[in-house]
Scaffold this motif. Structure first.
Motif, PDB file in Angstrom:
ATOM      1  N   GLU A 163       1.912 -17.821 -25.701  1.00 44.52           N
ATOM      2  CA  GLU A 163       3.233 -17.874 -26.323  1.00 44.52           C
ATOM      3  C   GLU A 163       3.897 -19.225 -26.126  1.00 44.52           C
ATOM      4  OE1 GLU A 163       5.417 -14.652 -24.694  1.00 44.52           O
ATOM      5  OE2 GLU A 163       4.367 -13.101 -25.861  1.00 44.52           O
ATOM      6  N   LYS A 164       3.635 -19.858 -24.974  1.00 46.06           N
ATOM      7  CA  LYS A 164       4.286 -21.123 -24.663  1.00 46.06           C
ATOM      8  C   LYS A 164       3.589 -22.317 -25.300  1.00 46.06           C
ATOM      9  CE  LYS A 164       6.025 -23.851 -20.762  1.00 46.06           C
ATOM     10  NZ  LYS A 164       6.159 -23.933 -19.297  1.00 46.06           N
ATOM     11  N   HIS A 165       2.216 -22.325 -25.265  1.00 45.03           N
ATOM     12  CA  HIS A 165       1.473 -23.512 -25.696  1.00 45.03           C
ATOM     13  C   HIS A 165       0.635 -23.300 -26.951  1.00 45.03           C
ATOM     14  CE1 HIS A 165       2.576 -25.545 -21.952  1.00 45.03           C
ATOM     15  NE2 HIS A 165       2.171 -24.490 -21.271  1.00 45.03           N
ATOM     16  N   GLY A 166       0.345 -22.060 -27.304  1.00 44.38           N
ATOM     17  CA  GLY A 166      -0.502 -21.799 -28.460  1.00 44.38           C
ATOM     18  C   GLY A 166      -1.942 -21.523 -28.068  1.00 44.38           C
ATOM     19  N   ILE A 167      -2.676 -20.855 -28.957  1.00 46.32           N
ATOM     20  CA  ILE A 167      -4.040 -20.435 -28.655  1.00 46.32           C
ATOM     21  C   ILE A 167      -4.986 -21.624 -28.537  1.00 46.32           C
ATOM     22  CG2 ILE A 167      -4.666 -20.117 -31.079  1.00 46.32           C
ATOM     23  CD1 ILE A 167      -5.754 -17.971 -28.038  1.00 46.32           C
ATOM     24  N   SER A 168      -4.719 -22.726 -29.262  1.00 45.24           N
ATOM     25  CA  SER A 168      -5.585 -23.908 -29.185  1.00 45.24           C
ATOM     26  C   SER A 168      -5.560 -24.498 -27.781  1.00 45.24           C
ATOM     27  CB  SER A 168      -5.149 -24.964 -30.204  1.00 45.24           C
ATOM     28  OG  SER A 168      -5.276 -24.477 -31.515  1.00 45.24           O
ATOM     29  N   TYR A 169      -4.393 -24.514 -27.169  1.00 53.48           N
ATOM     30  CA  TYR A 169      -4.264 -25.022 -25.809  1.00 53.48           C
ATOM     31  C   TYR A 169      -5.063 -24.156 -24.835  1.00 53.48           C
ATOM     32  CZ  TYR A 169      -2.079 -26.124 -21.301  1.00 53.48           C
ATOM     33  OH  TYR A 169      -1.874 -26.475 -19.998  1.00 53.48           O
TER      34      TYR A 169
END
Length: 665
Positions: free
Chosen positions: A27-33
Motif C-alpha cells: 500500500e505504501k510503495h506499490g507491488i513493483s517495490y
C-alpha cells in the motif's frame, strides 16, 4: 507465527526472504517495490534494487533465481492480484524452493497454492521460539531467563499476540539501547481459533508508538475483552480493526481516536459509534459492514478527508446518515432500508448506487454541492415518502424535464431547495402535482418566471426568490403565503399581489427597481388588509407578522394624519384603544450602502428604538421602550433607492380604559 516458521526452515535453503507486513508495504510503495526488494534479497545483491523496476524483465536475474533453492515467506498478503503479479515475475524458482503466504482472507489463496493451513494456537516449542524472538531476538532464552520465559509461555497459552506483547515488554527491560516496546507500531491478531482473550491495559502502557491494532476473527464466538485505561495508546492509534466488537459504542473514556485513519468494525454490536462531533481530520475509511444493531451514525461533518464508508447489511435500525462536508468522500455502500435521512452534501461522490431506490422510508435527501455525474431519476421516483429534497448548487444535475418527472412521483414532498441552480431557467407546469409542498426556495437560480399553476399549491407558505436576477414576473400565488422574499430580483417588473396572497408573515422586495407602479400599489393595499387583521381581528396572527419592504418614498396613505417628518409624534387614541393589540409602524429608509455582511448581522445590528409614553386621565404616565432589528429579515444594502418599511408592533403594556393619548419616538 510466520516468523517462527521462517526461523525454523530458513537454514535448509540457499537463500531466503521474510517479507513482513506485505500488505502495508504494498500500500505504501506499490507491488513493483515489493517484487524488486524480494528478488534483490534472494539474490543477495543490493545493486538490483537501485532503480525502479530494474529487476523486472532481467533475464540474467531470473536465470540466477531459477538455479537457487529459496524460501519465501510473504506475511499478511491482502489481495490475490498481488500474488498473481509476483508469480508472473518470480515464477521460475529453483528445485526444492518453497513459498509460504499468510493472509486473513482465505479467498486470496484459492487456486493459487498447493495447500492451505488454518492457524491454530502455537505449541509449547513454537510459543517459546516466538517469545524469545521478541524478547531476545534469538530462538532460545538468554542465560538466567529460562524460568521466566517458561512462565511467560505458560501464561500466554499459545496466543501469538500475548507472546508478542510479553516478549516485547521483556525486551524493553533487558536491552540497553532503549528499544523494545517503544518500537512496536503494529499488532495483528487472528482470533479465529480462540474463544476468549483478555487484553491488559498495563501491556499497552509501554507502547507509545502503537499505530495499528487488528483483532480479527471469522466467528462471533471469539471474544476480546477490552480493558479500560487504554488512553495511553489510543490517542496515537491510526488503524483500528475489530470484528464482532462486543460493546454498544466506543467508550469515550477508553477510545481516543482523534488520529484514526481507518476504523474497521464488521459484524459488531454497536448501536452508535460515539456522541457529538469528533474532529477526525485524518479519518479516511469507516467499515461497519454487518452492523445489524446500528441505529445512528455520528456527525462526520469535520471528517473532511473521509473517502469511504461501508454500511452494507446495516439493515435493521439505521435511520440517519449525514456525511455533509466530507469533501474527500467518493463512494459509500448502503443497503439499509430503515434510513430516513441521507445527507451527501459537498462530497465527491460521483455515482448514486441504484439501491437508493429501495430506501422506501427515506424522508430527507440532501445533495448540496454534489459532484454527481448524473441523477438517477427513476430510482428517486421510488422514494414516495420523501418530504425534503435539497439540490443547492446542483445546476448540472437538475432541469425542467427531470423536475417534471419528480413532481409526478413525489406527492409527499414538502420542502424543495433549488438554490444556486444557475442552469435552471424554468419550472414545469405540473408543480401543482406536489400538493404537499410547503417550502420552495429558488434563490440564486436562473428562473425567469413561475408557472401559473403554482397558485393551486394550497399548502405552500414559504417562497424564497432572493437574487433571482432573471426573474421578470411573479404570478398569482396561493392564498396562505407567510413569507415571500424577492430581494435583489433586479429584473422583476410585475408581482401579482392581492389581499388574498398573504395574510401574515413577510413580503420583502428590496432593490426590485423595475417593479411597476401597479404592483407596488397592490403590495401596499395588501399590507393594509393584512395588518388590520393583526390589529383588530385575529390575535393568532400577531406573532407571525414580520415586515413588508418595497421601493418607495411615501408612507402609505391609509396612515391618514398620523404621520410626521420628525422623530416623534403625538396621537389621540381611540376611546377603546385598551382593547387593541398594538401599532402598525411605517418608516422610510433613505438610500444608503451598508457594509454589514450576513455573518456579522448579529455583531453590528441596525435597529429602530421605539419609546411609548401613555398619558392617563388621572395624570399618570406609563412608558415602554423596544428595539426593532430591521435588517434581520431584510437585505442590509439599500443602495438603489429609498424603501418603505412596514411592520406590526404589539403593545406590551396593559392599559386601563382611561388612556388619553400616546407619544412615541
Amino acid at each position: 507465527m510466520a516468523m517462527v516458521v521462517f526461523a525454523t526452515l530458513f537454514s535448509q535453503f540457499e537463500s531466503s526472504c521474510f517479507m513482513e507486513n506485505a500488505r502495508a508495504m504494498t500500500e505504501k510503495h506499490g507491488i513493483s517495490y515489493v517484487r524488486d526488494k524480494l528478488i534483490s534479497e534472494l539474490l543477495d545483491d543490493e545493486n538490483l534494487h537501485d532503480g525502479p523496476s530494474i529487476v523486472s524483465g532481467s533475464t540474467f536475474a531470473m536465470r540466477r533465481l531459477g538455479r537457487k533453492k529459496v524460501l519465501i515467506v510473504l506475511d499478511d498478503v491482502s489481495h490475490s492480484k498481488h500474488l498473481d503479479s509476483l508469480a508472473k515475475e518470480c515464477g521460475s524458482l529453483g528445485p526444492g524452493s518453497r513459498v509460504i503466504i499468510t493472509t486473513r482472507d482465505k479467498q486470496v489463496l484459492d487456486g493459487r497454492v498447493n495447500e492451505i493451513h488454518e492457524a491454530k494456537a502455537l505449541g509449547d516449542h513454537e510459543s517459546l521460539q516466538l517469545f524469545c524472538f521478541k524478547a531476545f531476538h534469538k530462538d532460545h532464552p538468554e542465560i538466567g531467563y529460562e524460568e521466566l520465559s517458561e512462565r511467560a509461555v505458560a501464561y500466554a497459552k499459545g496466543i501469538p499476540l500475548a507472546l508478542t506483547v510479553l516478549g516485547s515488554y521483556l525486551h524493553s527491560k533487558t536491552t540497553k539501547n532503549g528499544k523494545g516496546t517503544d518500537a512496536i507500531e503494529s499488532i495483528t491478531f487472528d482470533m479465529s481459533q480462540i474463544k476468549e482473550v483478555s487484553l491488559s491495559a498495563d501491556a499497552f502502557k509501554n507502547m507509545p508508538n502503537l499505530r495499528s491494532l487488528e483483532l480479527y476473527s471469522r466467528s462471533p464466538k471469539s471474544c476480546a475483552n477490552l480493558p479500560s485505561g487504554l488512553e495511553s495508546f489510543c490517542d496515537r492509534l491510526g488503524y483500528f480493526y475489530k470484528d464482532f466488537f462486543p460493546l454498544e459504542s466506543l467508550p469515550a473514556s477508553t477510545f481516543c481516536l482523534q488520529n484514526a485513519v481507518e476504523i474497521h468494525m464488521k459484524y459488531n454490536h454497536v448501536t452508535k459509534l460515539w456522541d457529538g462531533v469528533q474532529d477526525f481530520v485524518n479519518l479516511k475509511v469507516v467499515d461497519l459492514h454487518g452492523s445489524s444493531q446500528l441505529m445512528e451514525l455520528p456527525d462526520f461533518s469535520k471528517a473532511q478527508n473521509l473517502e469511504y464508508i461501508v454500511l452494507s447489511l446495516c439493515s435493521k435500525c439505521l435511520e440517519t446518515l449525514m456525511v455533509a462536508n466530507c469533501g474527500s468522500l467518493e463512494e459509500f455502500s448502503l443497503l439499509s432500508e430503515k434510513i430516513t435521512d441521507l445527507d451527501l452534501s459537498t462530497t465527491k461522490i460521483e455515482i448514486l448506487h441504484p439501491s437508493i431506490g429501495r430506501l422506501r422510508k427515506l424522508e430527507g435527501l440532501s445533495l448540496n454541492g454534489s459532484k454527481l455525474k448524473n441523477l438517477p431519476i427513476n430510482e428517486l421516483c421510488c422514494l414516495t415518502t420523501l418530504g425534503k429534497l435539497n439540490f443547492y448548487d446542483c445546476g448540472h444535475l437538475i432541469d425542467k424535464p427531470k423536475l417534471h418527472i419528480l413532481f409526478n412521483a413525489l406527492h409527499s414532498l414538502q420542502e424543495l431547495y433549488l438554490e444556486e441552480c444557475s442552469s435552471l431557467a424554468e419550472l414545469p407546469d405540473n408543480i401543482s402535482a406536489s400538493s404537499s409542498l410547503h417550502h420552495l426556495s429558488l434563490s440564486g437560480s436562473s428562473v425567469k418566471s413561475l408557472p401559473a399553476s403554482i397558485k393551486h399549491l394550497s399548502k405552500l407558505e414559504i417562497i424564497k426568490l432572493r437574487e433571482c436576477r432573471r426573474l421578470r414576473s411573479v404570478p398569482e400565488l396561493p392564498p396562505f403565503i407567510t413569507y415571500l422574499d424577492a430581494t435583489d430580483c433586479t429584473s422583476l417588473e410585475t408581482a401579482f399581489i392581492t389581499p388574498s396572497t398573504y395574510s401574515k408573515g413577510s413580503c420583502l422586495l428590496v432593490n426590485c427597481m423595475k417593479l411597476d407602479e401597479h404592483s407596488l400599489y397592490g403590495i401596499m393595499i395588501n399590507s393594509y388588509f393584512a395588518m388590520m387583521r393583526c390589529l383588530c381581528f385575529d390575535e393568532s396572527l400577531v406573532h407571525f407578522f414580520d415586515a413588508v419592504c418595497y421601493r418607495g418614498r411615501t408612507v402609505p396613505m391609509w396612515f391618514g394624519n398620523n404621520r410626521t417628518a420628525n422623530s416623534s409624534i403625538a396621537i389621540q387614541l381611540a376611546p377603546h384603544f385598551h382593547n387593541s393589540l398594538g401599532f402598525v409602524i411605517s418608516v422610510i429608509v433613505s438610500e444608503f450602502t451598508s457594509n454589514i455582511s450576513f455573518r456579522s448581522l448579529f455583531e453590528d445590528r441596525r435597529t429602530f428604538k421605539l419609546y411609548y409614553r401613555f398619558h392617563l386621565e388621572e395624570g399618570e404616565e406609563i412608558s415602554e421602550a423596544t428595539d426593532w432589528l430591521y435588517c434581520s429579515p431584510l437585505h442590509p444594502d439599500f443602495s438603489k433607492s429609498d424603501h418603505v418599511l412596514l411592520w406590526y408592533e404589539p403593545c406590551r403594556i396593559c392599559l386601563p380604559d382611561t388612556t388619553k393619548n400616546t407619544g412615541y419616538v
